[in-house]
Scaffold this active site. Sequence first.
Site, PDB file in Angstrom:
ATOM      1  N   THR A   1       0.859  -1.179   0.000  1.00  0.00           N
ATOM      2  CA  THR A   1       0.000   0.000   0.000  1.00  0.00           C
ATOM      3  C   THR A   1       0.893   1.226   0.000  1.00  0.00           C
ATOM      4  O   THR A   1       1.946   1.236   0.655  1.00  0.00           O
ATOM      5  CB  THR A   1      -0.922   0.029   1.232  1.00  0.00           C
TER       6      THR A   1
ATOM      7  N   CYS B   1      -1.323   4.950  -5.715  1.00  0.00           N
ATOM      8  CA  CYS B   1      -2.284   4.077  -5.045  1.00  0.00           C
ATOM      9  C   CYS B   1      -2.508   2.940  -6.033  1.00  0.00           C
ATOM     10  O   CYS B   1      -2.928   3.182  -7.171  1.00  0.00           O
ATOM     11  CB  CYS B   1      -3.589   4.809  -4.751  1.00  0.00           C
TER      12      CYS B   1
END
Length: 304
Positions: free
Chosen positions: A83, A196
């Site tokens: 992430t 992202c």
Amino acid sequence: MKTIGLLGGMSWESSIEYERLINTEVRRRLGGTHSADLLVRSYDFAAIEELQERADWDAAGALLAADAAALEVAGADLILLCTNTMHRVAPAIEAAISVPFLHIADATAAAVGRAGVQRVALLGTRYTMEEDFYRGRLSDHGLEVSVPDEAGRDLVHRVIFDELVRGEVRADSRLEFIGIIERLVADGADGVIAGCTEIELLVTPDDLPTGTSRPRLSMPWLRWTPPSNARRRAGAGRSRSRGGGGGVRMRRDLCHREAGSRPVMQSNDRAGLSKLRLHLSVAKQDHRTTRTPFDLLFDIPVPP
């Protein structure tokens, strides 16, 4: 072969991409039936999202640091955090382990450098775009980093959390993202960082502008053919399940080599219908013939 410890599930939509890419690269290098040696800690993302919304980064850091240490004890030779946003707590993780921690901003900066790009636009969650933990690290590598304006940041953040982490990929959101990217390119960006991982489920390099020109779009081709009232009544059930008899014709040459779509029409069996929603479940096929499923939603106006 090194054992890689993965902190994932934030969201699992992106973690699948990490595992797919790692395993694909191991197979490419070693051949045969080889695959990666992975240890995975996958979280319930709702719990992580709650910590993000409360800005309780200390608790989030303690949680991820403890699990990174557990992965090391279990045999991981290095730790990878699947992430971008949670690199906000990377220092806590690094302090808790003795094995290497691969920081995603360092790897990203290295890739940007190899591409010969210095001015980059950064898209991601609001935390990633606005705080210094990611932008600052890129700047430390000599990159000039720009982000969308406030309205653009709001849109990008909303699409990530309301759509992409829930597995929903919408054509209208793709067009919004491409518009934001075009404006950043017009302002001087030479490249775009998908800060992202879920963003790459929505926008691919082939969608991006060349210079300031229009991006290359390969979108489904939809055409409305008004049915008779009788045909609408008779075909409503079929249109909901197979896209037949409901007045929508579709060519299935979706985005590049995407295949395996099966249209599902969700409509009401009544006169005066104002719009139909077309839901496509798509398996995207890349150059290594790996399939990645995702969904596309279209709201189609019904002519009077």
